[in-house]
Design an enzyme around this catalytic site. Sequence first.
Site, PDB file in Angstrom:
ATOM      1  N   ARG A  83       1.223  -7.215  16.064  1.00  0.00           N
ATOM      2  CA  ARG A  83       2.094  -7.366  14.879  1.00  0.00           C
ATOM      3  C   ARG A  83       3.041  -8.564  14.986  1.00  0.00           C
ATOM      4  NH1 ARG A  83      -0.732  -3.520  14.000  1.00  0.00           N
ATOM      5  NH2 ARG A  83      -0.158  -1.692  12.764  1.00  0.00           N
ATOM      6  N   CYS A 130       4.638   1.915   8.993  1.00  0.00           N
ATOM      7  CA  CYS A 130       5.331   2.342  10.207  1.00  0.00           C
ATOM      8  C   CYS A 130       6.656   1.595  10.341  1.00  0.00           C
ATOM      9  CB  CYS A 130       4.453   2.103  11.434  1.00  0.00           C
ATOM     10  SG  CYS A 130       3.119   3.319  11.539  1.00  0.00           S
ATOM     11  N   GLU A 177       9.486  -2.433  13.270  1.00  0.00           N
ATOM     12  CA  GLU A 177       8.356  -3.241  12.786  1.00  0.00           C
ATOM     13  C   GLU A 177       8.669  -3.789  11.399  1.00  0.00           C
ATOM     14  OE1 GLU A 177       4.172  -1.752  13.069  1.00  0.00           O
ATOM     15  OE2 GLU A 177       4.057  -2.350  10.973  1.00  0.00           O
TER      16      GLU A 177
HETATM   17  N1  NDP Z   1      -0.719  -1.201   9.234  1.00  0.00           N
HETATM   18  C1  NDP Z   1      -0.154  -0.747   8.119  1.00  0.00           C
HETATM   19  O1  NDP Z   1      -0.496   0.302   7.648  1.00  0.00           O
HETATM   20  C2  NDP Z   1       0.909  -1.552   7.457  1.00  0.00           C
HETATM   21  C3  NDP Z   1       1.031  -2.880   7.713  1.00  0.00           C
HETATM   22  N2  NDP Z   1       1.934  -3.660   7.058  1.00  0.00           N
HETATM   23  C4  NDP Z   1       1.902  -5.094   7.324  1.00  0.00           C
HETATM   24  O2  NDP Z   1       3.060  -5.743   6.932  1.00  0.00           O
HETATM   25  C5  NDP Z   1       2.776  -7.051   6.380  1.00  0.00           C
HETATM   26  C6  NDP Z   1       3.293  -7.134   4.974  1.00  0.00           C
HETATM   27  O3  NDP Z   1       2.778  -8.252   4.298  1.00  0.00           O
HETATM   28  P1  NDP Z   1       3.461  -8.712   2.961  1.00  0.00           P
HETATM   29  O4  NDP Z   1       3.745  -7.551   2.088  1.00  0.00           O
HETATM   30  O5  NDP Z   1       2.628  -9.779   2.398  1.00  0.00           O
HETATM   31  O6  NDP Z   1       4.817  -9.375   3.511  1.00  0.00           O
HETATM   32  P2  NDP Z   1       6.334  -9.010   3.177  1.00  0.00           P
HETATM   33  O7  NDP Z   1       6.674  -9.476   1.838  1.00  0.00           O
HETATM   34  O8  NDP Z   1       6.564  -7.575   3.512  1.00  0.00           O
HETATM   35  O9  NDP Z   1       7.076  -9.925   4.235  1.00  0.00           O
HETATM   36  C7  NDP Z   1       7.156  -9.539   5.592  1.00  0.00           C
HETATM   37  C8  NDP Z   1       7.495 -10.766   6.421  1.00  0.00           C
HETATM   38  O10 NDP Z   1       6.343 -11.611   6.449  1.00  0.00           O
HETATM   39  C9  NDP Z   1       6.736 -12.959   6.378  1.00  0.00           C
HETATM   40  N3  NDP Z   1       5.864 -13.632   5.398  1.00  0.00           N
HETATM   41  C10 NDP Z   1       5.389 -13.150   4.221  1.00  0.00           C
HETATM   42  N4  NDP Z   1       4.580 -14.043   3.631  1.00  0.00           N
HETATM   43  C11 NDP Z   1       4.543 -15.134   4.451  1.00  0.00           C
HETATM   44  C12 NDP Z   1       3.909 -16.401   4.396  1.00  0.00           C
HETATM   45  N5  NDP Z   1       3.106 -16.760   3.386  1.00  0.00           N
HETATM   46  N6  NDP Z   1       4.124 -17.273   5.409  1.00  0.00           N
HETATM   47  C13 NDP Z   1       4.936 -16.952   6.441  1.00  0.00           C
HETATM   48  N7  NDP Z   1       5.559 -15.775   6.554  1.00  0.00           N
HETATM   49  C14 NDP Z   1       5.371 -14.869   5.577  1.00  0.00           C
HETATM   50  C15 NDP Z   1       8.199 -13.028   5.984  1.00  0.00           C
HETATM   51  O11 NDP Z   1       8.834 -13.590   7.122  1.00  0.00           O
HETATM   52  P3  NDP Z   1      10.270 -14.292   7.118  1.00  0.00           P
HETATM   53  O12 NDP Z   1      11.234 -13.165   7.062  1.00  0.00           O
HETATM   54  O13 NDP Z   1      10.240 -14.981   8.449  1.00  0.00           O
HETATM   55  O14 NDP Z   1      10.370 -15.236   5.959  1.00  0.00           O
HETATM   56  C16 NDP Z   1       8.613 -11.580   5.805  1.00  0.00           C
HETATM   57  O15 NDP Z   1       9.772 -11.221   6.481  1.00  0.00           O
HETATM   58  C17 NDP Z   1       1.325  -7.220   6.503  1.00  0.00           C
HETATM   59  O16 NDP Z   1       1.064  -7.792   7.747  1.00  0.00           O
HETATM   60  C18 NDP Z   1       0.876  -5.779   6.450  1.00  0.00           C
HETATM   61  O17 NDP Z   1      -0.369  -5.620   6.936  1.00  0.00           O
HETATM   62  C19 NDP Z   1       2.783  -3.127   6.134  1.00  0.00           C
HETATM   63  C20 NDP Z   1       2.766  -1.793   5.863  1.00  0.00           C
HETATM   64  C21 NDP Z   1       1.817  -0.892   6.500  1.00  0.00           C
HETATM   65  C1  EPU Z   2       1.288   2.232   9.658  1.00  0.00           C
HETATM   66  C2  EPU Z   2       1.127   1.141  10.367  1.00  0.00           C
HETATM   67  O1  EPU Z   2       0.103   0.960  11.290  1.00  0.00           O
HETATM   68  C3  EPU Z   2      -0.451   2.083  11.973  1.00  0.00           C
HETATM   69  C4  EPU Z   2      -1.920   2.179  11.623  1.00  0.00           C
HETATM   70  O2  EPU Z   2      -2.083   2.409  10.242  1.00  0.00           O
HETATM   71  C5  EPU Z   2      -2.518   3.329  12.434  1.00  0.00           C
HETATM   72  C6  EPU Z   2      -4.008   3.538  12.181  1.00  0.00           C
HETATM   73  O3  EPU Z   2      -4.724   2.406  12.480  1.00  0.00           O
HETATM   74  O4  EPU Z   2      -2.328   3.071  13.847  1.00  0.00           O
HETATM   75  C7  EPU Z   2      -0.970   2.938  14.242  1.00  0.00           C
HETATM   76  O5  EPU Z   2      -0.221   4.110  13.971  1.00  0.00           O
HETATM   77  P1  EPU Z   2       0.093   5.144  15.127  1.00  0.00           P
HETATM   78  O6  EPU Z   2       0.099   4.464  16.457  1.00  0.00           O
HETATM   79  O7  EPU Z   2       1.306   5.914  14.738  1.00  0.00           O
HETATM   80  O8  EPU Z   2      -1.207   6.041  15.105  1.00  0.00           O
HETATM   81  P2  EPU Z   2      -1.388   7.598  14.906  1.00  0.00           P
HETATM   82  O9  EPU Z   2      -2.777   7.874  15.376  1.00  0.00           O
HETATM   83  O10 EPU Z   2      -1.009   8.009  13.539  1.00  0.00           O
HETATM   84  O11 EPU Z   2      -0.354   8.273  15.913  1.00  0.00           O
HETATM   85  C8  EPU Z   2      -0.344   7.955  17.285  1.00  0.00           C
HETATM   86  C9  EPU Z   2      -0.028   9.199  18.117  1.00  0.00           C
HETATM   87  O12 EPU Z   2       1.219   9.749  17.733  1.00  0.00           O
HETATM   88  C10 EPU Z   2       1.075  11.128  17.407  1.00  0.00           C
HETATM   89  N1  EPU Z   2       1.985  11.475  16.309  1.00  0.00           N
HETATM   90  C11 EPU Z   2       1.997  10.712  15.179  1.00  0.00           C
HETATM   91  C12 EPU Z   2       2.831  11.049  14.126  1.00  0.00           C
HETATM   92  C13 EPU Z   2       3.657  12.192  14.255  1.00  0.00           C
HETATM   93  O13 EPU Z   2       4.429  12.540  13.360  1.00  0.00           O
HETATM   94  N2  EPU Z   2       3.610  12.907  15.405  1.00  0.00           N
HETATM   95  C14 EPU Z   2       2.800  12.575  16.452  1.00  0.00           C
HETATM   96  O14 EPU Z   2       2.784  13.245  17.491  1.00  0.00           O
HETATM   97  C15 EPU Z   2      -0.379  11.269  16.984  1.00  0.00           C
HETATM   98  O15 EPU Z   2      -0.820  12.596  17.159  1.00  0.00           O
HETATM   99  C16 EPU Z   2      -1.071  10.303  17.926  1.00  0.00           C
HETATM  100  O16 EPU Z   2      -1.304  10.897  19.185  1.00  0.00           O
HETATM  101  C17 EPU Z   2      -0.289   1.838  13.472  1.00  0.00           C
HETATM  102  N3  EPU Z   2       1.120   1.839  13.769  1.00  0.00           N
HETATM  103  C18 EPU Z   2       1.666   1.022  14.669  1.00  0.00           C
HETATM  104  C19 EPU Z   2       3.138   1.100  14.806  1.00  0.00           C
HETATM  105  O17 EPU Z   2       1.022   0.230  15.347  1.00  0.00           O
HETATM  106  C20 EPU Z   2       1.989  -0.030  10.220  1.00  0.00           C
HETATM  107  O18 EPU Z   2       1.810  -0.977  10.983  1.00  0.00           O
HETATM  108  O19 EPU Z   2       2.853  -0.054   9.325  1.00  0.00           O
END
Ligand code: NDP
Ligand code: EPU
Length: 312
Positions: free
Chosen positions: A171, A219, A302
């Site tokens: 990340r 997260c 994060e």
């Molecule tokens: N794994 C998951 O489930 C989740 C993952 N995410 C991740 O969070 C991120 C969110 O993206 P997004 O909504 O587009 O960004 P945001 O609008 O949330 O911005 C987040 C940061 O990204 C930087 N940023 C955004 N666009 C650019 C760009 N074009 N060039 C350089 N820096 C940039 C900015 O940095 P600065 O402050 O330095 O200007 C900002 O602080 C993604 O990586 C997404 O995957 C989000 C939620 C859940």
């Molecule tokens: C949501 C994000 O990314 C997510 C991504 O969606 C998922 C699936 O790929 O894997 C990561 O979650 P995670 O590490 O919490 O994965 P999970 O499998 O949900 O949980 C990890 C462990 O924690 C335990 N767990 C989770 C939640 C909870 O309330 N209690 C608990 O005990 C689960 O049982 C598991 O053993 C990423 N989070 C981070 C911080 O790396 C994000 O980056 O915003």
Amino acid sequence: MLGDLIAAGIPAEADAPLGARTWYRCGGRAELLVKPRTVDEAAEIRRRSADSGTPFRVLGGGANLLVPEGVVPGITARLAGPAFEGVRLEAQRLEAGAGVDLYALVTAATRAGLAGLARVAGVPGTVGGGIAMNAGGAHGALGDRLASATLLDAAGRLERVPPSALRLGYRTSELGGRLVVAAAFLLEPEDPASIRARVRERLALKKAEQPLAAKSAGCAFRNPSGASASVGDPQDPGSWAAGKLIDAAGCKGLRIGSARVSERHANFVTVDAGGRAADVLAVMDEAARRVADRFGVALEREVAVWTTRPSP
Ligand SMILES: NC(=O)C1=CN([C@@H]2O[C@H](COP(=O)(O)OP(=O)(O)OC[C@H]3O[C@@H](n4cnc5c(N)ncnc54)[C@H](OP(=O)(O)O)[C@@H]3O)[C@@H](O)[C@H]2O)C=CC1
Ligand SMILES: C=C(O[C@H]1[C@H](O)[C@@H](CO)O[C@H](OP(=O)(O)OP(=O)(O)OC[C@H]2O[C@@H](n3ccc(=O)[nH]c3=O)[C@H](O)[C@@H]2O)[C@@H]1NC(C)=O)C(=O)O
């Protein structure tokens, strides 16, 4: 600065709502929100802000961002519109603008029968934010498939760099204050039906485990020891996922004002409609404090939290 930008014909809005453009749908405003229509306009804005010492930020999809109540000083740029939202296919290479939604990127690759991006299926945000934060999850990160990124520096110069120049991590990236304008991904041919099945499977998994219907920024904290922390040593809380630590510290359901720790997944802090970013921050701080007290582990946020000054 507003007058200069308007004179140059660049769309700009003073005192623009910003929190409402994030996935939390709450929080502060931008002193100046600009929406360059071309890469040249983006370069012009970046150069002017650097020359005048005006703070500069870039807003992606707002998926990983919390804007506390108040005003974000200086310029906030939003890279949207046709110049930043194109997807171009060249053999096994998919090139996308910074403003392309990650969902649209995954869909374009799937339709073209190109595999490698299902790892970001269901991850919100844009290509720019996705590279900046090396978006991903248990199945890998966006940067794993990156062939090159086109960056814009503070002097308004464009440079295409290989992934190694970005030092992508869990990340994280090192952009050195540069903006991502576009990115190219190297993918592999595969039957679209099997890619689609994988994408659906990943989406279903996320939906089953995460409170996707509530307002959050995914997260709240990084996993302490990186992406592998999902497994963790049962005897060593320092290796546990952040969600597991917050849960084990008894924080599920912890509420402060309009925000709370999700009952479904403890690493999600959700906020009520019409809530306050300050409450979200307070819940994050309290959860981190309890985890530190109980397990001696310092959680690292994060979610990006921008600095604001009080509204006039
Ligand atoms: N794994 C998951 O489930 C989740 C993952 N995410 C991740 O969070 C991120 C969110 O993206 P997004 O909504 O587009 O960004 P945001 O609008 O949330 O911005 C987040 C940061 O990204 C930087 N940023 C955004 N666009 C650019 C760009 N074009 N060039 C350089 N820096 C940039 C900015 O940095 P600065 O402050 O330095 O200007 C900002 O602080 C993604 O990586 C997404 O995957 C989000 C939620 C859940
Ligand atoms: C949501 C994000 O990314 C997510 C991504 O969606 C998922 C699936 O790929 O894997 C990561 O979650 P995670 O590490 O919490 O994965 P999970 O499998 O949900 O949980 C990890 C462990 O924690 C335990 N767990 C989770 C939640 C909870 O309330 N209690 C608990 O005990 C689960 O049982 C598991 O053993 C990423 N989070 C981070 C911080 O790396 C994000 O980056 O915003």
